[in-house]
Write a protein that holds these residues in place. Structure first.
Motif, PDB file in Angstrom:
ATOM      1  N   ALA A 100      -7.992   2.844   1.014  1.00 19.75           N
ATOM      2  CA  ALA A 100      -9.407   2.689   0.415  1.00 19.75           C
ATOM      3  C   ALA A 100      -9.244   1.386  -0.579  1.00 19.75           C
ATOM      4  O   ALA A 100     -10.173   0.650  -0.368  1.00 19.75           O
ATOM      5  CB  ALA A 100      -9.807   3.819  -0.461  1.00 19.75           C
ATOM      6  N   TRP A 101      -8.241   1.648  -1.381  1.00 14.65           N
ATOM      7  CA  TRP A 101      -8.148   0.504  -2.222  1.00 14.65           C
ATOM      8  C   TRP A 101      -7.921  -1.105  -1.656  1.00 14.65           C
ATOM      9  O   TRP A 101      -8.515  -1.959  -1.749  1.00 14.65           O
ATOM     10  CB  TRP A 101      -6.834   0.674  -3.147  1.00 14.65           C
ATOM     11  N   SER A 137     -11.047  -2.167  -0.092  1.00 20.78           N
ATOM     12  CA  SER A 137     -12.102  -2.753  -1.090  1.00 20.78           C
ATOM     13  C   SER A 137     -11.698  -4.128  -1.752  1.00 20.78           C
ATOM     14  O   SER A 137     -12.694  -4.868  -2.023  1.00 20.78           O
ATOM     15  CB  SER A 137     -12.250  -1.547  -2.100  1.00 20.78           C
TER      16      SER A 137
END
Length: 442
Positions: free
Chosen positions: A31-32, A35
């Motif tokens: 997810a990081w 993003s």
């Protein structure tokens, strides 16, 4: 103590918390990364014929780690299983087939004198010997594989060494037919008999003969327990060594008639001609027919005694084997998932290759080679870690080297075969697709 393990609120909450932490932990990294990605770069990467090197490297590292962990656990499990099998097949010194053991405890009241206990045990052996299906009945103070007991010194006649230098001896108090009942073979001499009550006879083990009378025939020789006021024992026979534990080496042992020293607690052993478990009710009735207050603590076959003596090792084997099987399953699923995902990401590239003349075999070999590369690297690291931890494993093994080539070779073959299958399925599926469909994928 498996019967004490059960599911409760704490176990369920722990599993739930661990699952949530694992999901959050391993979901945060992708997810990081997603993003933090540059949208324009992401669009360019998705339009290329190949996937990004960074994503591929991360997945290869995860696959390699899974494979290495599986290799370590499989090697440990293989060594423990091999050790356990050898332990069960070790020469115990007796024959456990069709043999039942009964632990008997006499009440304190009425048996304070040794002669009273001796009378009870003499009647018990005679009545058990008369039971249908019983070939031989006997009593003994301590069963084989139950550890050491009544450790004393053995001092040969004419020995002048200090007590601390004398060999330590395990004393067993038994009836004359004990060796025949247990299937313990005589190497020399014979057993004492009921007619030898006025003689101080004893039977010793092979190890005792070698330690106390090295290079000599011990039959007829005498020894004592180091007490000058006690008459010495004359050696009537020598029997094979019997282990006090499957993983322990035999110890110096002397077998003395039960009328010399008997206890409130003794073990009866019965050699039967049929299934020994069928005799349990008759054995209880026989014990209580002499004295209803006598306590029958436990009735077991000697096969059960052998099995229970390795309960701890069996639990270790089951635990590690379970972890190893789980790791192998997760590793195969992980390899399959990563290779399948890589094939999907490279669908356009594979279509181009096949359109330019690459055969299905070429594509399958390419996909499998790239899928197996991190597996083989992780396998090599895992085997190296398993070999390096040999000193830790040595204390858990019996009759198996921590670097056993058969175990390590078997682990390599199993893991490589599972990984190859996990890579082959998605590789074959992608080559069955129409190249034109693959080119239109994006």
């Amino acid at each position: 103590r498996l019967d004490e393990i059960h599911l409760d609120a704490r176990a369920l909450l722990f599993a739930l918390a661990l699952s949530l932490v694992t999901g959050i932990l391993f979901g945060t990294l992708p997810a990081w990364r997603a993003s933090a990605a540059d949208p324009q770069l992401a669009l360019r990467v998705s339009s290329r014929a190949t996937e990004g090197r960074r994503g591929l490297l991360t997945r290869e590292l995860l696959v390699g780690f899974e494979s290495g962990l599986s290799a370590v656990l499989l090697v440990v499990a293989g060594l423990l299983i091999g050790s356990f099998v050898r332990l069960l097949n070790v020469d115990k010194g007796f024959n456990a087939d069709r043999l039942i053991a009964v632990e008997i405890n006499l009440p304190r009241n009425g048996y304070g004198e040794s002669s009273q206990r001796e009378s009870y045990y003499r009647q018990l052996v005679a009545k058990m010997q008369a039971l249908p299906g019983v070939n031989t009945a006997a009593i003994v103070s301590k069963l084989p594989l139950q550890g050491e007991d009544w450790v004393d010194v053995m001092q040969r006649e004419g020995e002048h060494r200090p007590m601390v230098e004398l060999p330590m001896t395990n004393m067993r108090f038994c009836s004359p037919d004990y060796f025949r009942a247990m299937g313990i073979a005589f190497v020399a001499g014979q057993s004492f008999t009921e007619a030898d009550r006025k003689r101080n006879l004893a039977v010793i083990s092979e190890l005792a003969a070698r330690r106390v009378w090295p290079g000599e025939n011990p039959i007829g020789k005498k020894f004592s327990r180091g007490d000058p006021d006690e008459p010495p024992f004359e050696v009537a026979g020598v029997v094979r060594d019997v282990r006090t534990g499957l993983a322990q080496q035999p110890v110096v042992t002397a077998y003395v008639p039960y009328w010399y020293r008997n206890r409130f607690s003794m073990n009866a052993v019965l050699r039967t001609s049929a299934d020994p478990r069928m005799l349990a009710p008759a054995v209880r009735s026989t014990v209580w027919s002499i004295d209803p207050d006598a306590v029958v603590d436990e009735i077991r076959t000697m096969q059960n005694v052998v099995s229970s003596s390795v309960d701890q090792r069996r639990f270790q084997v089951m635990l590690i084997a379970g972890f190893a099987a789980s790791a192998l399953l997760l590793s195969s699923i992980g390899i399959y998932g990563v290779v399948s995902w890589s094939v999907v990401r490279r669908r356009n590239e594979i279509g181009v290759r096949m359109a330019l003349g690459a055969t299905s075999g070429n594509v399958r070999r390419m996909v499998m080679a790239q899928g197996l590369r991190p597996v083989l690297a992780g396998l090599a690291v895992g085997i190296a870690v398993a070999l390096a931890s040999g000193r830790v494993l040595s204390s858990l093994l019996f009759g198996v080297s921590p670097r056993d080539p058969w175990t390590i070779g078997g682990v390599v073959l199993v893991l490589a075969a599972v990984a190859a299958l996990a890579c082959y399925i998605p590789a074959r599926r992608t080559t069955l697709a129409d190249p034109l469909e693959a080119l239109r994928y994006e």
